[in-house]
Design a protein around this motif. Sequence first.
Motif, short mmCIF file in Angstrom:
data_model
loop_
_atom_site.label_atom_id
_atom_site.label_comp_id
_atom_site.label_asym_id
_atom_site.label_seq_id
_atom_site.Cartn_x
_atom_site.Cartn_y
_atom_site.Cartn_z
N ALA A 1028 80.49 1.66 -71.74
CA ALA A 1028 80.87 0.87 -72.91
C ALA A 1028 79.91 1.10 -74.07
CB ALA A 1028 80.93 -0.61 -72.54
N MET A 1029 78.61 1.13 -73.78
CA MET A 1029 77.62 1.32 -74.83
C MET A 1029 77.69 2.73 -75.42
SD MET A 1029 74.22 -0.81 -73.64
CE MET A 1029 73.53 -0.79 -75.28
N ILE A 1030 77.96 3.71 -74.58
CA ILE A 1030 78.10 5.08 -75.08
C ILE A 1030 79.28 5.17 -76.04
CG2 ILE A 1030 78.65 7.46 -74.46
CD1 ILE A 1030 77.08 6.98 -71.84
N LYS A 1031 80.41 4.64 -75.64
CA LYS A 1031 81.61 4.70 -76.48
C LYS A 1031 81.43 3.92 -77.78
CE LYS A 1031 85.32 5.56 -73.13
NZ LYS A 1031 85.88 6.71 -73.86
N ILE A 1037 72.19 4.65 -71.77
CA ILE A 1037 71.21 3.95 -70.95
C ILE A 1037 71.58 4.20 -69.49
CG2 ILE A 1037 70.89 2.18 -72.71
CD1 ILE A 1037 72.49 0.28 -70.81
N ASN A 1038 70.72 3.75 -68.58
CA ASN A 1038 71.02 3.81 -67.16
C ASN A 1038 71.48 2.45 -66.68
OD1 ASN A 1038 68.29 5.94 -67.08
ND2 ASN A 1038 70.30 6.62 -66.40
N SER A 1039 72.57 2.45 -65.94
CA SER A 1039 73.10 1.19 -65.42
C SER A 1039 72.41 0.83 -64.11
CB SER A 1039 74.61 1.31 -65.20
OG SER A 1039 74.87 2.11 -64.06
N ALA A 1040 72.86 -0.27 -63.50
CA ALA A 1040 72.31 -0.69 -62.21
C ALA A 1040 72.61 0.32 -61.12
CB ALA A 1040 72.86 -2.07 -61.84
N THR A 1041 73.66 1.12 -61.31
CA THR A 1041 73.95 2.18 -60.34
C THR A 1041 72.78 3.13 -60.24
OG1 THR A 1041 76.30 2.03 -60.88
CG2 THR A 1041 75.56 4.04 -59.77
N TRP A 1042 72.14 3.40 -61.36
CA TRP A 1042 71.00 4.33 -61.38
C TRP A 1042 69.73 3.65 -60.91
CZ3 TRP A 1042 66.17 5.16 -63.30
CH2 TRP A 1042 65.71 6.48 -63.36
N THR A 1043 69.46 2.46 -61.41
CA THR A 1043 68.19 1.80 -61.06
C THR A 1043 68.16 1.36 -59.60
OG1 THR A 1043 68.96 -0.43 -61.64
CG2 THR A 1043 67.98 0.90 -63.41
N GLY A 1044 69.35 1.10 -59.03
CA GLY A 1044 69.39 0.59 -57.67
C GLY A 1044 69.06 -0.88 -57.57
N ILE A 1045 68.78 -1.53 -58.70
CA ILE A 1045 68.46 -2.95 -58.73
C ILE A 1045 69.70 -3.69 -59.22
CG2 ILE A 1045 66.92 -4.73 -59.61
CD1 ILE A 1045 64.93 -2.51 -60.32
N PRO A 1046 70.35 -4.44 -58.39
CA PRO A 1046 71.57 -5.13 -58.81
C PRO A 1046 71.34 -5.95 -60.08
CG PRO A 1046 71.28 -5.34 -56.45
CD PRO A 1046 70.02 -4.73 -56.98
N GLY A 1047 72.19 -5.68 -61.08
CA GLY A 1047 72.14 -6.46 -62.31
C GLY A 1047 71.21 -5.93 -63.38
#
Length: 1081
Positions: A1028-1031, A1037-1047
């Motif tokens: 959403a932010m890219i569009k 940015i990196n989402s929680a999928t990347w960080t592995g930290i929920p939220g």
Amino acid sequence: MEEFLKQCEQSGDGAYGALRSLLERLEDPITRTDARIFLSDIQKRFAEEESDRCLLTYHFQLRDIYLEQYEGFQKRKKLTMMVIPSIFIPEDWSFTFYEGLNRHPDSIFKDKTVTELGCGNGWISIAIAEKWSPLKVYGLDINPRAVKISWINLYLNSLDENGQPIYDGEKKTLLDRVEFHESDLLSYCRDNHLELDRIVGCIPQILNPNPDAMSKMITENASEEFLHSLSNYCALQGFVEDQFGLGLIARAVEEGISVIKPHGIMIFNMGGRPGQAVCKRLFERRGLRVNKLWQTKVLQAADTDISALVEIEKNSPHRFEFFMGLVGDQPICARSAWAYAKSGGRISHALSVYSCELRQPTQVKTIFEFLRNGFEDISSSLDLSFDDDSVADEKIPFLSYLASVLKEVSFFPYEPPAGSRRFRSLIAGFMRTYHHIPLTADNIVVFPSRTVAIESALRFLSPHLAIVDEQLSRHLPRPWLTSLNIENTESGRKLEEVITVIEAPRQSDLMVELIKKLKPEVVVTGMAQFESVTSSAFEHLLDTTREIGCRLFLDISDHFELSSLPNSSGVLKYLAGTPLPSHVAIICGLLKNQVYSDLEVAFVISEEETIFKTLCKTVELLQGNTAIISQYYYGCLFHELLAFQLADRHPPAQRNGELSKASKVNGFSSSTISILDHAELAINESDESLLVHMDVDKIFLPMTTPVKAAIFESFARQNIAESETDVTCGIKQLICSSYGFSSDNHTEFIYADNPVALFVRLMVCCVQEGGTLCFPTGSNGNFVSAAKFLKASIVNIPTSPNYGFKLTERTLTDTLETAKKPWIYISGPTVNPTGLLYGNDEMQKLLAICANFGARVILDTSFSGVEFNCKGFDAWNLGATMERLSSTNPTFGVFLLGGLSYKMLTSGLEFGFLLINETSLKDTLYGFAGLSKPHSTIRYTVKKLLDLTEKKTVDLLNAIAEQKQLLASRYKHLKQTLESCGWEVVEAQAGVSIVAKPSFYLGKTIKMHKDSSGIQEIKLDDSNIREAMIKATGLCINSATWTGIPGYCRFTFGLEDGDFKRALDGIAKFKSLVDNQNVVL
């Protein structure tokens, strides 16, 4: 007359005062005629035989200088010149110089703009104007009295005895053609933006034995002795040639490069005392072609003290060259010459006149313009002398390009992992122009080397069986070349996880026979030379692999030429008329440059979009990216081959359609596709893309001057010794001072282009020994995805926001109690992505637990080095702890992974290192011969920076400190912006990334355009917020999928100033858009 002579008789200063008054009368058109007649009267009074008495008595002298001796010379054969004791008096030195000028054809000065350096009394400048009719001659001298006397001589020879102008064939006088100015070498020309056709110079080449004397202010009121010394001696100039007394000549040449026109010529008188080789090299190493016009012997001036040369010999192995008298033919050193002269003997030296031209004018000028802007210290390292013109034609343009890049950009910009878009476009342009293959940048993926490209392709395809020709298989992992497992491996892995490589001869008929019999899923092969000329062997391979559904990677490296007249290639001819089949890709390794036999880059061509995208993701996970300097180097070669071509001169190639597609081609495993799809990897940007990357682990702050200097010097030098690229001592010192991490003779240091490649090698070792990789929740997302891609057994160690998402003794112990052959990944002291710090006490406790369980620890320091909020942080000092723990459990070991991007803020220049003490793993790691290792130029750069750091060089340390302060300020601004826009930020202490929870946005509904399904309403969560932010804003940015930290999402802030401002604006804009629910993103 008598009053004039009386004033002159008083002293040399009195004579100069009288002559200066006479010059004022010559400059005034009203009194000019009478003043010139007055000069005629003086000349008549002191005939030739009275000339010497006049100098002794009246401190000036008029004498004739003969320009030509032969019959038939149409112009005047002599000039009448005045001299005074405080300026250079013409003698053998300048006469030999004029003879050298005479060796040139008459056209050399005709209608040209000429400057003479060290003009003395101006006779050579006037002679040039008289004989060759230049457009303008500027005679320059640092001695103000010399300039005044030169003007007198100009009037003396421009007007006849009656004070009337003497016109030449073009109705001009010498006054129209000649000017004299006070100038320190070429400063007058630079200040007045003059461009010169010719520069001639006869300037001092011996260091003043009294260095303090040269620091005096140069004015016309200075002592006669001091002013005269300016014509015999020079001061230290800060060049390597100072040691030979040639520093002033060196400075003159470099200043000349800045003001001379591209095809201009510089001519210098060079005393042969340092030796002819030294004199010639002075010019050649600065990119000039040298021609010796004339050489003779002259007596050493009796008033010149050569003791400075004796001192140089005393402190160096160099020996100067003098001769005993004019007839001596055996050289003697300066010390012997000094002693001989002291005893009454006459000594001589060779005197040569050199003519030089810039071999590649535009590029050499660019190089020296760069050096003048704050990089003078490395000019002594520059070496543009080449025996082979082809080497010069390659290296000089690259140095020019590198100088332009380092001057114009403050950092190496973000480049997609698939390779610099400019570089890929140049490759595509070369293919279109020279081979008529209509490729684009989106058909090309760049790899560090051919071996890496092949290994990466095999890893993402994961075939049961691959056939690789024997010339390409030698650097593949050993287990692939020794495995023939059909059911299970020793570690219990299933068949689909095993790659078996069969080696085959490089001959198409034998290869085809093997393919038909073995039915492999992937074939990697090159073409024999005799088969490469036509396309028949290639087409046979195409048909065979198509029939059995086998993917083909064809290597054309041996037949690909970077040339304006490339040899014929059957494969490339075929591709000019037919699209590359979907099951085929072309591999090409670039190694054939003229300068660096070990500088390699490779590219893969595929016209299948799926293959292209998968290769892009694979190179990002397994390599990070390809060294940008290597891409610049080969990009420069491609550019040189394309730059002279007319755009769009050839019509687009007309190609036939693909003959037929393979009915069923070996695809990608579902697990591989899933991993690549869920990994948050780079977006393949178009040329017009304006994305801001807060999702990459790189720093794009302005590159410090020491870093730029080290990079340029690494390429500017030649014949770099191996010891100058050996970084091991510097790395040892760095890790010892930073982390207290000790190393000994048993420690192995392994280097790579970046830490990613080394991490991947460790992962492969873990997989091969059946280990379990344990990641703390909140680790580098790319590393986690790479481990999954390599089919590692992974366990996540829970972390908590209460402890800053760091490992605790309890959670680590719980994990190790159940993990089989555990490998623990710890990012520290700085944790990526949270920006928290592990203190010394924390790390010692964690390592002790790992030692108790015999775990292997990957200690990743590559994101450490930038601390800005670390009050109370106890720096690491792990030496004693490591020594104690190493003896507690034989399987315990620590692998120290690191880089310099953060430690030295190298602004995009990457370098990775790995320390290992495990004997069993050394062989395994060295078994990966395909590891892309840093080129010698990168190692030289790194060693230079490490040495500067160890010496605590103020410039480097201050620059790093300033950038750390900037990052601290960036962190505060980003934190404030995020919090004001509804994000919960985790307090960071170091690094260039932070994590934040999008509390305001979670559960909000937005409208987004979807490519295939139109506008959709989407409920924001911690994963889709990235898209959403890219569009909405172009902010990645990196989402929680990347960080592995929920939220929690991640933001990096080591951006260029403009991008950082855009990022902050993007964060605010996104909140505004989400607030307005009617806006469609």
